[in-house]
Every structure is written in C-alpha cells, then in structure tokens.
Design a protein around this motif. Structure first.
Motif, PDB file in Angstrom:
ATOM      1  N   THR A  15     -11.311  15.798  -5.614  1.00  0.00           N
ATOM      2  CA  THR A  15     -11.049  14.396  -5.941  1.00  0.00           C
ATOM      3  C   THR A  15     -11.785  13.984  -7.211  1.00  0.00           C
ATOM      4  OG1 THR A  15     -10.725  13.842  -3.607  1.00  0.00           O
ATOM      5  CG2 THR A  15     -11.276  12.042  -5.093  1.00  0.00           C
ATOM      6  N   GLY A  16     -13.051  14.402  -7.327  1.00  0.00           N
ATOM      7  CA  GLY A  16     -13.809  14.108  -8.544  1.00  0.00           C
ATOM      8  C   GLY A  16     -13.200  14.763  -9.769  1.00  0.00           C
ATOM      9  N   ARG A  38      -5.623   6.182  -5.476  1.00  0.00           N
ATOM     10  CA  ARG A  38      -6.938   5.769  -4.962  1.00  0.00           C
ATOM     11  C   ARG A  38      -6.912   5.667  -3.436  1.00  0.00           C
ATOM     12  NH1 ARG A  38      -9.878   0.796  -7.817  1.00  0.00           N
ATOM     13  NH2 ARG A  38      -9.694   2.340  -9.493  1.00  0.00           N
ATOM     14  N   VAL A  44     -13.818  16.514  -1.684  1.00  0.00           N
ATOM     15  CA  VAL A  44     -14.539  15.556  -2.530  1.00  0.00           C
ATOM     16  C   VAL A  44     -14.653  16.096  -3.954  1.00  0.00           C
ATOM     17  CG1 VAL A  44     -16.752  14.392  -2.890  1.00  0.00           C
ATOM     18  CG2 VAL A  44     -15.797  14.573  -0.580  1.00  0.00           C
ATOM     19  N   TYR A  45     -14.949  17.380  -4.079  1.00  0.00           N
ATOM     20  CA  TYR A  45     -15.027  18.036  -5.394  1.00  0.00           C
ATOM     21  C   TYR A  45     -13.690  17.922  -6.129  1.00  0.00           C
ATOM     22  CZ  TYR A  45     -15.837  21.988  -8.659  1.00  0.00           C
ATOM     23  OH  TYR A  45     -15.968  22.800  -9.771  1.00  0.00           O
ATOM     24  N   GLY A  83     -22.187  16.312  -6.981  1.00  0.00           N
ATOM     25  CA  GLY A  83     -22.717  15.876  -5.701  1.00  0.00           C
ATOM     26  C   GLY A  83     -22.159  16.676  -4.531  1.00  0.00           C
ATOM     27  N   SER A  84     -20.858  16.936  -4.547  1.00  0.00           N
ATOM     28  CA  SER A  84     -20.263  17.702  -3.456  1.00  0.00           C
ATOM     29  C   SER A  84     -20.750  19.148  -3.469  1.00  0.00           C
ATOM     30  CB  SER A  84     -18.733  17.664  -3.553  1.00  0.00           C
ATOM     31  OG  SER A  84     -18.290  18.143  -4.810  1.00  0.00           O
ATOM     32  N   ARG A 105      -6.671   9.180  -1.855  1.00  0.00           N
ATOM     33  CA  ARG A 105      -7.958   9.878  -1.795  1.00  0.00           C
ATOM     34  C   ARG A 105      -8.821   9.351  -0.655  1.00  0.00           C
ATOM     35  NH1 ARG A 105      -7.648   9.211  -7.582  1.00  0.00           N
ATOM     36  NH2 ARG A 105      -9.005   7.390  -7.421  1.00  0.00           N
ATOM     37  N   PRO A 143     -18.737  15.586 -13.957  1.00  0.00           N
ATOM     38  CA  PRO A 143     -18.582  14.397 -13.111  1.00  0.00           C
ATOM     39  C   PRO A 143     -19.555  14.423 -11.934  1.00  0.00           C
ATOM     40  CG  PRO A 143     -16.441  15.345 -13.645  1.00  0.00           C
ATOM     41  CD  PRO A 143     -17.468  16.326 -14.112  1.00  0.00           C
ATOM     42  N   ARG A 144     -20.127  13.279 -11.628  1.00  0.00           N
ATOM     43  CA  ARG A 144     -21.127  13.202 -10.557  1.00  0.00           C
ATOM     44  C   ARG A 144     -20.554  13.582  -9.201  1.00  0.00           C
ATOM     45  NH1 ARG A 144     -24.267   7.487 -11.971  1.00  0.00           N
ATOM     46  NH2 ARG A 144     -25.136   8.144 -13.989  1.00  0.00           N
ATOM     47  N   THR A 145     -19.300  13.235  -8.976  1.00  0.00           N
ATOM     48  CA  THR A 145     -18.692  13.562  -7.686  1.00  0.00           C
ATOM     49  C   THR A 145     -18.613  15.066  -7.484  1.00  0.00           C
ATOM     50  OG1 THR A 145     -17.351  11.556  -7.869  1.00  0.00           O
ATOM     51  CG2 THR A 145     -16.682  13.174  -6.222  1.00  0.00           C
TER      52      THR A 145
END
Length: 529
Positions: free
Chosen positions: A99-100, A29, A96-97, A472-473, A32, A467-469
């Motif tokens: 990481t999600g 965590r 970010v992608y 979103g990215s 990231r 996944p939203r992350t």
C-alpha cells in the motif's frame, strides 16, 4: 462458546474483503482501508484460535452440518493455528508495504487496484489449505492461492514477468494435475478423501499401493514446496515479480507445500518407509540451493536460492519422524516464513534506494541509509543462524535431533546443515560487504544516485527517499523476527506439543470422527520413533 467454531471466518473474511475491495476498485483510499482492516481482523481471529488450542487441544468444524467423512471439515490444532497466525501476520505486513509503495508511486488506478482483491484471495487460499481436513479441500485451497498468484506475478505486464509467469503457471498446473490424480487414486483405493478417515483406511491397503499413493502425493507437494530436484522453476520465477509479491510468495507459497508434506508424513503415512529418500532429498536441497546462491550477483535471485536451500532444513526435520526433529521443523517453518519475507521486503527497499538489486551496481548503502543497513543486517544474520537468533535455535534443534537419531545419513545431514549455514553466512556477508560496506566509487557499475551528493528534493541529483509506510512495515516484520528469538521458549513448547500430537494422530482422528473412532496401532507409537 467454542472459539474453534469461528475457524471458517479465517477463510470467509479475506474472501469478503476481496469482494468489497473489488467493488471499491475506483476508490483506492477506501479500498486500502478495507483490505488492511479485514486482514487485521482475520489475524486477531487466528490469534484467538491459537490461544484456544495452545495447550494441545484439537477441534474440528463440520461445514454445512455434514457428518464426516462425507462433508467438508476444517481442523484447528496447534500446527495449523500457528501457521495461520504467522502467515497472516506476514501477509498484513506485506499488504501495508504494498500500500505504501502504491501510494508513493501513484499506482492507485486500475489495473494495479486489482492487487487488493487478488491479494486477499491469495490469503484465503493459504488459510483454507492450512485448515483443510480433507484432500480435495486442500486441493481447492492450493488452486485458490495459485490462481491469485498467477495474477499477482504478472502485474504490470512486462516481458520478464509474463515469461516468468508462464513458467510458474506450467509448473503449478503440472503439480496440481499430479495432486488431482493422486486424490482420484486415493479415493478409488479407500472410498474416502477425509484425512482422518484416510489415517485409518490407508493402513489397510497392501504395501505396494500405499507406497504408490505416498510417492504421488509427495511429488505433487514437493513441486509446490520447491524441494530438489523439483525446485528448478523458483529462482527464475519469483525475482521478476514486484517486491511485495515476491516477498509474500517466498514467505508463504512454498511453506504451504511443506505443510502438506508434514500432514502426509505424519497423518496419512506414518512410519519410516520413505525417510531415507526424504533425507537424501533434504541434503541435496540444502547443498545445491546454497551453492546456487553463492553464484548470484542479484540479491533477489540469491535470496530465491537460499529459500530453496532452507526448505531442506524443514524436510530434514520431517524425515527424522521423531518428536524432536518434527518440533524443530515446525519452529523453523515459522522462523523462515518471517525472516525470508523480511529479506525480500528489505531488498525492495534496497532496489528503491540504490536503483538496483544487483550487488555489482550497489555500494555505500550503510552510509547512505543506516536504517536500511540495520533492516538488512538483522534478518540476514538470523537467516544465517548466528546466535542468539531464532535461526540458530531452529538449526540447533535440528542438529540435536539428527545427532540423537544417530544414523550415518543423519550425521551427513547434520554436517550438511552446518555447512549450508556457513555458506549462507558467506552469501549474505558478500551482499553486506559489497552493497553496504564498500565505497560507492568501488562498485563495478555504480548507479549515479550512489555517487550523487544529497541535494534538495527538487534537484535531479537528490537521493531516492523511502516511504515511511514501506520502512515501517519492514521494520515491524524485522521486529517480529527478533520476537521469535525472545519468545523462543513458549514457541518451542507449542512446537513440541504439536509434533507429539501429529505423530500420535489420536487427537486429530478423534476430533474429526468422534471419540469412538479407532486409532491405528502405529499411531500410538509414532511419537517414540
């Protein structure tokens, strides 16, 4: 304070981030958070650098206080700073992608945790290559990003990835050896590898020596940029890597090769001595690449071939040796980095939602996930050059420059460019019709998920959720692609000024060597070619 003096931080910050994330390898965590924060800070710094040279300024930073041409020099001009901003924005979205994806798949533990330090090393190598003011430091930038890319490509250790990685490593080593040999030959002929100094001294060599050095550098950079016929390795290498890795490779790595070609043609060897071969290469790259794309049923491979094809547009703009052509090429590079990366990220979402990236197994995705359909449709139309998107504006600029040149070969390239754009539209339309528009039961080999009725998440027939992350990215990158259209006016203004400055060369040479540095006569007439 001169903001350009902060340019080394564009390289140092990602390296510092890589070191910190490696220390935090067991704290996923925190790892990231550190990687995203430092890359965001790097992007902010590069935006300030772009603002500082927005109106045509060029600045040089001498590392360690060594006076050029003896020391390492980093050069910030409109072209390099624009490439820094676009590449870091894309890299941040992909990070970010990734990481999600890692959080969703439970990949926080080693060895996947080495992704973050390796990825930041890749970003540092790309930044170093864009800023480099001497050939050897450019070589170092290439080696940094290539070494990191070897690790990223083989993450997971599957058979296909290892095989693709071996091919990629062999081709990369060959191109690097050619580049190193070319650097040695340049130094032997001129006694310097500083690019501003070379801009003066190369013109003093006999024509045969100039041509040999010129061709050696172009071949080495042509392999890295994946121009035809040196592009054979790319479609088999990129699609096997994880989706975020494929996306950042497609967006950035070949463009670093294109960037090096631009510097070679405008700064080191101005003129039109190799324009005809470059135009032929550009035409073949466009046509052969898009014909390869039409034969593919896998979306990743299709996009890999379109990536090769659209490199031809950039080489076309470069080969015209005119302000209009080079400005359109600069704009198109920024556009293509963003759009191609977006499409590979969307393909990762398609593979996750539909269970495959093969259009033979996909169908009904527009009904299953309307947002995913929109995320594919917008950059796909942009890639195909549909008005009013930035892809259309960039291609229109290239076509106008080609018509303005008025030679038979330029007209052939204009026709080839229009044909390639139409065939690109056909290729992405086939993906849309088969993967998104047709009914699930019409697929040749449908994935069971596509035929399943949505059920509670605990059910084995439940559809795969995104996944939203990751969404979103990807959405952020698609919006950035649209923003290139909205702000095309200012971006083209920067591209025009950048092209004029690169063809003139005087600002670059004097920023590095001082106001009293001599500027070769050819440089003063370069913008008018």
């Amino acid at each position: 304070m001169n903001l350009a003096s902060l340019a080394p931080l564009a390289v140092v910050l990602p390296i510092l981030g890589a070191a910190l994330t490696f220390v935090l390898i067991r704290h996923s965590r925190t790892q990231r958070a550190v990687s995203i924060s430092l890359l965001s800070l790097t992007l902010l710094l590069e935006c300030l650098l772009l603002a500082s040279v927005w109106n045509g300024g060029t600045a040089a930073v001498n590392i360690g206080g060594w006076v050029p041409p003896w020391g390492i020099v980093l050069v910030v001009d409109q072209f390099s700073s624009l490439m820094l901003v676009v590449s870091s924005a894309v890299s941040l979205a992909v990070l970010v992608y990734a990481t999600g994806q890692g959080m969703a798949d439970g990949d926080q533990d080693a060895p996947v945790s080495i992704f973050h330090p390796t990825y930041l090393i890749l970003v540092a190598g790309v930044s170093n290559a864009f800023l480099s003011g001497d050939l050897f430091n450019l070589y170092v930038g290439f080696e940094i990003l290539l070494t990191a890319s070897y690790v990223l490509m083989t993450l997971g250790g599957t058979g296909p990835r290892i095989r693709a990685g071996v091919t990629y490593v062999v081709v990369s080593v060959v191109s690097s050896v050619l580049f190193l040999i070319a650097i040695a030959m340049v130094y032997g002929a001129t006694g310097t590898i500083n690019m501003a100094d070379l801009a003066i001294k190369l013109s003093e060599l006999d024509q045969g020596t100039q041509t040999l050095l010129h061709v050696m550098l172009l071949v080495a950079f042509g392999i890295k940029a994946a121009v035809f016929p040196l592009s054979f390795w790319l479609p088999d290498s990129y699609p096997t890597a994880p989706a975020p890795v494929t996306a950042v490779f497609a967006g950035l790595l070949t463009k670093v090769g294109v960037y090096a070609m631009v510097r070679t043609e405008t700064l080191l060897f101005p003129g039109d001595s190799l324009n005809t071969p470059l135009m032929v290469v550009a035409l073949l790259t466009m046509v052969v690449g898009i014909l390869g794309a039409l034969a593919q049923s896998d979306i990743k491979r299709l996009l890999s071939f379109t990536l090769v094809s659209h490199i031809g547009y950039m080489v076309f703009g470069l080969a015209m040796s005119s302000v209009a052509g080079l400005a359109a090429a600069v704009f198109y590079v920024a556009h293509h980095i963003t759009i191609q990366t977006s499409l590979f990220l969307v393909t990762g979402l398609i593979e996750r939602r539909g269970g495959s990236s093969s259009v033979d197994r996909l169908a009904g995705l527009a009904k299953l996930s309307p947002l995913l359909a929109l995320l594919f449709f917008v950059p796909a139309m942009n890639l195909a050059g549909i008005p009013p998107f930035s892809g259309f504006l960039g291609k229109l600029g290239l076509i106008q420059a080609g018509i303005g040149l008025g030679t038979p070969l330029a007209y052939a390239l204009v026709i080839g460019g229009v044909l390639t754009s139409l065939l690109t539209l056909l290729a992405v339309a086939r993906v849309w019709n088969r993967a998104f528009w047709r009914k699930a039961e019409d697929a040749e080999h449908p994935d069971p998920v596509l035929l399943a009725v949505p059920a509670p998440e605990s059910s084995t027939t439940a559809v795969r959720l995104l996944p939203r992350t990751m969404v979103g990215s990807t959405l952020g990158l698609v919006v950035l692609g649209v923003a290139l259209t909205v702000f095309a006016g200012p971006l083209f203004q920067v591209a025009d000024q950048s092209a004029a400055a690169m063809l003139d060369r005087s600002a670059y040479i004097q920023a590095v060597l001082g106001d009293g540095a001599p500027v070769p006569a050819l440089a003063l007439s370069g913008g008018g070619k």
